[in-house]
Structures are given as C-alpha cells and as structure tokens.
Design a protein around this motif. Structure first.
Motif, PDB file in Angstrom:
ATOM      1  N   CYS A  21       0.869  -1.162  -0.030  1.00  0.00           N
ATOM      2  CA  CYS A  21      -0.020   0.102  -0.069  1.00  0.00           C
ATOM      3  C   CYS A  21       0.983   1.163   0.137  1.00  0.00           C
ATOM      4  O   CYS A  21       1.761   1.516   0.800  1.00  0.00           O
ATOM      5  N   CYS A  24      -0.013   2.937   3.764  1.00  0.00           N
ATOM      6  CA  CYS A  24       0.291   2.158   5.029  1.00  0.00           C
ATOM      7  C   CYS A  24       1.233   1.195   5.139  1.00  0.00           C
ATOM      8  O   CYS A  24       1.783   0.562   5.886  1.00  0.00           O
ATOM      9  N   HIS A  26       0.784  -1.760   3.778  1.00  0.00           N
ATOM     10  CA  HIS A  26       0.344  -3.232   3.867  1.00  0.00           C
ATOM     11  C   HIS A  26       0.337  -4.111   2.564  1.00  0.00           C
ATOM     12  O   HIS A  26       0.362  -3.315   1.675  1.00  0.00           O
ATOM     13  N   CYS A  64      -6.529  -1.833  -0.384  1.00  0.00           N
ATOM     14  CA  CYS A  64      -5.705  -2.035   0.769  1.00  0.00           C
ATOM     15  C   CYS A  64      -6.753  -2.472   1.660  1.00  0.00           C
ATOM     16  O   CYS A  64      -7.482  -1.402   2.152  1.00  0.00           O
ATOM     17  N   CYS A  67      -5.854   0.233   5.118  1.00  0.00           N
ATOM     18  CA  CYS A  67      -6.350   1.653   5.263  1.00  0.00           C
ATOM     19  C   CYS A  67      -7.525   1.996   4.253  1.00  0.00           C
ATOM     20  O   CYS A  67      -7.850   3.188   4.094  1.00  0.00           O
TER      21      CYS A  67
HETATM   22 ZN    ZN Z   1      -3.011   1.050   3.278  1.00  0.00          ZN
END
Ligand code: ZN
Length: 422
Positions: A21, A24, A26, A64, A67
C-alpha cells in the motif's frame, strides 16, 4: 511511519509494480479490476507521423484492506506520463473555473484570509486556481514542473518551475515565508511518494496554516462507474477515510470536508496541524456515509461487474449504429477518453474523429493508442455525422446544449455510467 517500500518508478524510464500500500505499507493488496494494458494518456502522436512502437502499461486497480486506499497496481516513470509538452491546461472548462472561484470564496471567508496571507498551489498548472486568490487580494505562488507553468507566469501568476518536494518547500519558504494556505487540486493523487509530498506541504505551512486538497472522490467514482478516470497519472483514489488516514500520519487533522462537482465528483478537504482548527460536523457526516472494510470490498466487486457490463452495452449500442451505416464522431479528448477508448476497444473504424474546441493542443494528433484523429470541432458542424459520443460525459450537461446551439443535428450519446442517447 513510512511504508516499508515506496513504489518509485521515477528515473527508471519504465514502471515498477506497487507491491504494498502506497500509504500504510500493507501487503498484499487485493485485486479490484483490470483494464488491461494502456498507452500513456498524454503521449499523442502527431497526425502524419507513421505509427511507431510504444510502451503500454498494465492498468490494475487494487484495494488495501488495512487503510481502504484504492490504488493503481503500477507506478510509471513521471517522465513518461508527464512529458514536458503535457497538453493539459486546467483553465479550459467552465466547471473547473467556477470551482476554483468557489474555493477562493469559501477559503477566504472561512479562514479570514487577508492581503498578507500567502497562498501556494502545488501543481499549479496554468495558474487558474491561483488567479482567483490573486483577484481576492492575497499573495500567491505556484509550483508547476511542466511548461504549462510558463502560461501562468505570462499572466502574472508567479510560478516556480520545479518538481515539488522538501527541498523546493524549504527554498520557497526561505524566499517567500510560510504559507497560510497550501492548495493541491488533483495532483495529490499523481505524485509517487505521497508521504514526501505531505511532509513538504506541512513544511510550507505556518503553524496554523491550512492545507486544502481537492481529489477525485472514490465513492463518487464507484457510484457513477467512472472507471475511465483510472489511468497512470492517478496512483491513488481517495475516500475521506483513506485521506484522513494519510494526513493523520503527518500530524494533520481534517477539520472540514465536502463533495464538489469537479471531474465528475471530487472532495475538497481542509486539514491543519492537530488541534489548531475546530473540527466541523461535515467530517463525521461524510465518513459515516462511506463504505469501509468488508463493505467497501463488496462494493468494489459489484463495481467490477458493472464496468464490464457497461463496456459490453456500449459496444452493443455502437454495433447497432454501425450496422445501420451510421457515421460516429467523438466529442472532446480528455485524458479519461484514452482509458475509455482503449478499454472498450474503439478505433478509427468505429469513431471517425474526435473534436476538440479551437485552441486545444490535442488537435492534429491521434487519440492515444489509436489512429483516431483529433480535429477542430468546426468539422462536426460542417460534416454532421449521424451521432457523436461525448467522451467528457461528466460535463455533458454543459456541452450538449452548446453543441446543439452551434448547429449539430445528430444524436448525442453519453457512454457512462449507462450508455444512452441524450
Ligand atoms: Zn493501506
């Protein structure tokens, strides 16, 4: 705070996949939709030049789950997507001009801006946004890396022609002082390292300074099936929740947000250092209406299905017209037309030409990835094709009456959200 790995294609001369991501960090990201391979929307071959080899890039939308940011699965080198002769100027549609005038009125009233307040626009294009703040009596400065910045300078909007980043922010602050307001309209989705941009914007702000961003709005995009706004310039598609998540990582608090009509549905978001401005009810109201997590994942699945169906419906409609021998033109060649034309598979056998208003830098070139010529709209009125597909369908209400008033007698078709004859 920073993601483990920012997908950076700058300097590669090509592209890199987005593996985690962009906000964030991820991983892995979930697949939402693939539009196939696409040419860069701003590389338009001049008519008369032979077709040459060209890079096409995979165009996948990802989600994602951490987030809720919806994002492109590939970052393309900015040199490829923003060539120096970038043929886009924001001053051209009335809707955008009106929106920027509204932004100045709203911001000046709400923040009590005076003549000493400095307003800096990041990605200031031809200076259209800032011209309103200049007329409002505030100090203005634009930051714009492409040659379009020359247009702004020529009309008296002082513009620094550089790619925005922390070093430019420091230099600008040193020379002009800190900004009361920093605006970023539709460039906030474009820049690869979004954390570096928010950091640089925060650097530019006075302690109580306000960052106002305008971004294409994910929820509106889903509601009105605007898959055509998915192209490589747009790395990220924000909901208010995902934008808030990003700004929060930099100590910025969203204190006002509202939907605006730009680009078929955008959000204007006011943020400042945490605790410096009273958070208005508008923020909670918008957040409460947004699908999150599992609900967003389900919404994205139905979006995918609807996009596929809309492509098939448009093809069926054009097929029927062609069977009857109809001649079909296109109206306007915004970047989004490139995605639609290439995803649906339209070519010069289906669309004879695409019209742009006189003065457009796209006239005399082919639509990206095709041999469909872009011509002056005068051709539409002398030629009178049987029908015309409005590629900037998001402003069809503004365009259609004008085309009829100027004498176009054929059928007008909007391709999205559902293909229909106006
Ligand atoms: Zn994210």
């Amino acid at each position: 705070m920073r993601p483990i790995k920012v997908a950076s294609a700058a300097g590669t001369g090509g592209s890199v996949p987005v593996e985690c991501c962009q906000v964030c960090g991820h991983a892995p990201l979930d697949d939402v939709l693939s539009l196939g391979y696409m040419p860069p929307v701003n590389q338009m071959v001049p008519i008369g030049q032979p077709a040459r080899q060209q890079s096409w890039f995979p165009t996948n939308l990802m989600h994602c789950r951490n987030c809720d940011l919806v994002q492109l699965g590939l970052a393309v080198d900015p040199v490829i997507i923003f060539p120096p002769d970038y043929p886009y100027t924001s001053g051209t549609t009335k809707l955008l001009r009106d929106n920027f005038a509204d932004l100045q009125r709203e911001a000046a009233a709400m923040l009590g801006l005076g003549k000493d307040d400095l307003v800096i626009d990041v990605g200031s294009n031809d200076g259209t946004l800032l011209s309103n703040f200049k007329s409002g009596g505030h100090r203005v400065l634009g930051i714009e890396p492409t040659d379009v910045g020359d247009i702004a300078n020529a009309r008296g909007i002082r513009t620094v022609k550089r790619y925005f980043g922390l070093d430019v922010a420091r230099a600008v602050k040193h020379e002009h002082g800190a900004a009361s307001v920093v605006t970023a309209a539709n460039c906030f989705a474009h820049i690869e390292d979004v954390h570096a941009i928010v950091e640089a914007i925060t650097e530019l702000l006075k302690p109580g300074g306000v960052f106002i961003s305008e971004s294409h709005y994910l929820i509106g995009l889903l509601d009105t099936l605007q898959y055509d706004t998915v192209y490589h310039e747009h790395l990220r598609y924000y909901s208010l929740a995902s934008l808030q998540h990003l700004l929060d990582m930099h100590g910025l608090e969203v204190f006002h947000a509202r939907p605006i009509p730009s680009h078929g549905g955008s959000i204007r978001v006011y943020a400042a250092r945490r605790g410096t401005h009273k958070v208005q009810d508008s923020v909670q109201r918008m957040l409460a209406a947004e699908p999150r997590g599992e609900a967003l994942a389900r919404r994205l699945t139905s979006f995918r299905r609807d996009v596929v169906l809309s492509k098939l419906r448009l093809v069926a409609m054009l097929h029927e017209l062609k069977e009857k021998g109809a001649r079909i033109a296109g109206i306007s060649a915004p970047s989004r037309a490139s995605t639609l034309v290439n995803y649906v598979g339209l070519d010069e056998g289906i669309i004879d030409y695409v019209c742009e208003i006189p003065g457009s830098l796209k006239i005399g070139k082919f639509m990206p990835g095709t041999r469909i010529p872009v011509v002056d709209e005068a051709r539409l009125f002398s030629d009178q094709p049987d029908c015309a597909v409005i590629f900037s369908w998001h402003i069809a209400d503004e365009l259609a009456p004008k085309l009829k008033a100027k004498g176009f007698r054929g059928q007008l078709i909007t391709p999205l959200p559902v293909p229909r004859v106006l």
